[in-house]
Design a protein around this motif. Structure first.
Motif, short mmCIF file in Angstrom:
data_model
loop_
_atom_site.label_atom_id
_atom_site.label_comp_id
_atom_site.label_asym_id
_atom_site.label_seq_id
_atom_site.Cartn_x
_atom_site.Cartn_y
_atom_site.Cartn_z
N LEU A 109 -2.23 -2.98 4.71
CA LEU A 109 -1.97 -1.85 5.52
C LEU A 109 -1.55 -2.29 6.91
O LEU A 109 -2.12 -2.92 7.47
N ARG A 110 -0.21 -2.26 7.21
CA ARG A 110 0.39 -2.76 8.39
C ARG A 110 0.30 -1.81 9.47
O ARG A 110 0.48 -0.24 9.09
N ILE A 111 -0.32 -2.30 10.45
CA ILE A 111 -0.49 -1.34 11.59
C ILE A 111 0.04 -1.84 12.96
O ILE A 111 0.20 -3.26 12.99
N SER A 112 0.50 -1.11 13.90
CA SER A 112 0.93 -1.65 15.30
C SER A 112 -0.25 -2.28 15.95
O SER A 112 -1.26 -2.05 15.87
N MET A 113 0.05 -3.03 16.96
CA MET A 113 -0.88 -3.57 17.94
C MET A 113 -1.54 -2.70 18.49
O MET A 113 -2.94 -2.68 19.01
N THR A 114 -0.96 -1.56 19.00
CA THR A 114 -1.72 -0.57 19.77
C THR A 114 -2.69 0.29 19.03
O THR A 114 -3.78 0.51 19.28
N ALA A 115 -2.21 0.53 17.90
CA ALA A 115 -3.12 1.03 16.80
C ALA A 115 -4.46 0.09 16.42
O ALA A 115 -5.59 0.84 16.46
N ALA A 116 -4.18 -1.10 16.50
CA ALA A 116 -5.11 -1.90 16.43
C ALA A 116 -6.31 -2.27 17.54
O ALA A 116 -7.51 -2.01 17.25
N ALA A 117 -5.51 -1.85 18.56
CA ALA A 117 -6.30 -2.09 20.00
C ALA A 117 -7.14 -0.96 20.07
O ALA A 117 -8.41 -0.63 20.57
N LEU A 118 -6.30 0.51 19.87
CA LEU A 118 -6.93 1.73 20.13
C LEU A 118 -7.73 2.55 19.06
O LEU A 118 -8.48 3.44 19.52
N GLY A 119 -7.63 2.15 17.70
CA GLY A 119 -7.91 2.68 16.62
C GLY A 119 -7.10 3.79 16.03
O GLY A 119 -6.16 4.18 16.91
N ALA A 120 -7.19 4.19 15.01
CA ALA A 120 -6.25 5.22 14.16
C ALA A 120 -6.71 5.53 12.95
O ALA A 120 -7.77 5.03 12.39
N HIS A 121 -6.07 6.47 12.61
CA HIS A 121 -6.29 7.08 11.08
C HIS A 121 -5.03 6.93 10.32
O HIS A 121 -3.84 7.14 10.88
N ARG A 122 -5.01 6.28 9.13
CA ARG A 122 -3.97 6.23 8.40
C ARG A 122 -4.37 6.63 6.74
O ARG A 122 -5.28 6.34 6.55
N GLU A 123 -3.21 7.26 6.09
CA GLU A 123 -3.59 7.52 4.92
C GLU A 123 -2.79 6.39 3.98
O GLU A 123 -1.71 6.00 4.06
N ILE A 124 -3.23 6.07 2.71
CA ILE A 124 -2.90 5.07 1.95
C ILE A 124 -3.13 5.74 0.58
O ILE A 124 -3.99 6.42 0.31
N GLU A 125 -1.98 5.28 -0.34
CA GLU A 125 -2.11 5.91 -1.74
C GLU A 125 -2.93 4.93 -2.75
O GLU A 125 -2.81 3.75 -2.38
N ALA A 126 -3.91 5.52 -3.31
CA ALA A 126 -4.81 4.78 -4.03
C ALA A 126 -4.55 4.90 -5.44
O ALA A 126 -3.56 5.95 -5.77
N LEU A 127 -5.13 4.59 -6.57
CA LEU A 127 -4.70 4.93 -7.94
C LEU A 127 -4.97 6.32 -8.16
O LEU A 127 -4.25 6.88 -8.88
N ASP A 128 -5.80 6.95 -7.47
CA ASP A 128 -6.22 8.20 -7.90
C ASP A 128 -6.20 9.09 -6.75
O ASP A 128 -6.85 10.23 -6.90
N GLY A 129 -5.22 9.05 -5.76
CA GLY A 129 -4.83 9.95 -4.85
C GLY A 129 -4.97 9.15 -3.43
O GLY A 129 -4.91 7.87 -3.37
N VAL A 130 -4.86 10.04 -2.40
CA VAL A 130 -4.78 9.60 -1.07
C VAL A 130 -6.29 8.93 -0.60
O VAL A 130 -7.18 9.92 -0.62
#
Length: 130
Positions: free
Chosen positions: A29-50
């Protein structure tokens, strides 16, 4: 034909997003340096859903976040492998002057040693005539 042994060979094709390790799956999962420093929520696709990935403030590139039971189903048991998400922090390039100024100010506040600003076009011309 007569009786005998039957051999079946199965080849599993590579997946564009997942790397398989037994019943566990690894993805990035690629994130920006600001997301790394401040925290964030991201959604990724798994085998059985998000899957929602909660990125804690201060996460480092290469850090792993695991999701139990979200990998490949086992053929021998009722369990599933895990989904492991590797965090890749993107370092910005081609900064605008405003972005560079903000990062230099942050480095100054944090008392970090950084390279001096690159000489601009006019500075290069001036130095050529000196």
């Amino acid at each position: 034909g007569g009786t005998g042994d039957l051999y079946v060979e199965i080849r599993v094709a590579d997946h564009p997003r997942f790397e398989r390790h037994g019943n566990d799956l690894l993805t990035s999962l690629r994130i920006s340096m600001t997301a790394a420093a401040l925290g964030a929520h991201r959604e990724i696709e798994a085998l059985d859903g998000v899957v929602e990935v909660e990125i804690e403030p201060g996460v480092h590139s290469g850090q792993l976040i695991g999701f139990r039971g979200r990998g490949v189903p086992s053929l021998r048991h009722r369990r599933r492998g895990d989904l492991v998400v590797r965090i890749d922090v993107e370092t910005p390039s081609d900064l605008t002057p405003e972005e560079e100024q903000l990062l230099r100010r942050l480095a100054e506040i944090r008392d970090e040693d950084v390279a001096p600003p690159a000489p601009g076009f006019l500075s290069k011309i001036k130095s050529a005539f000196q």
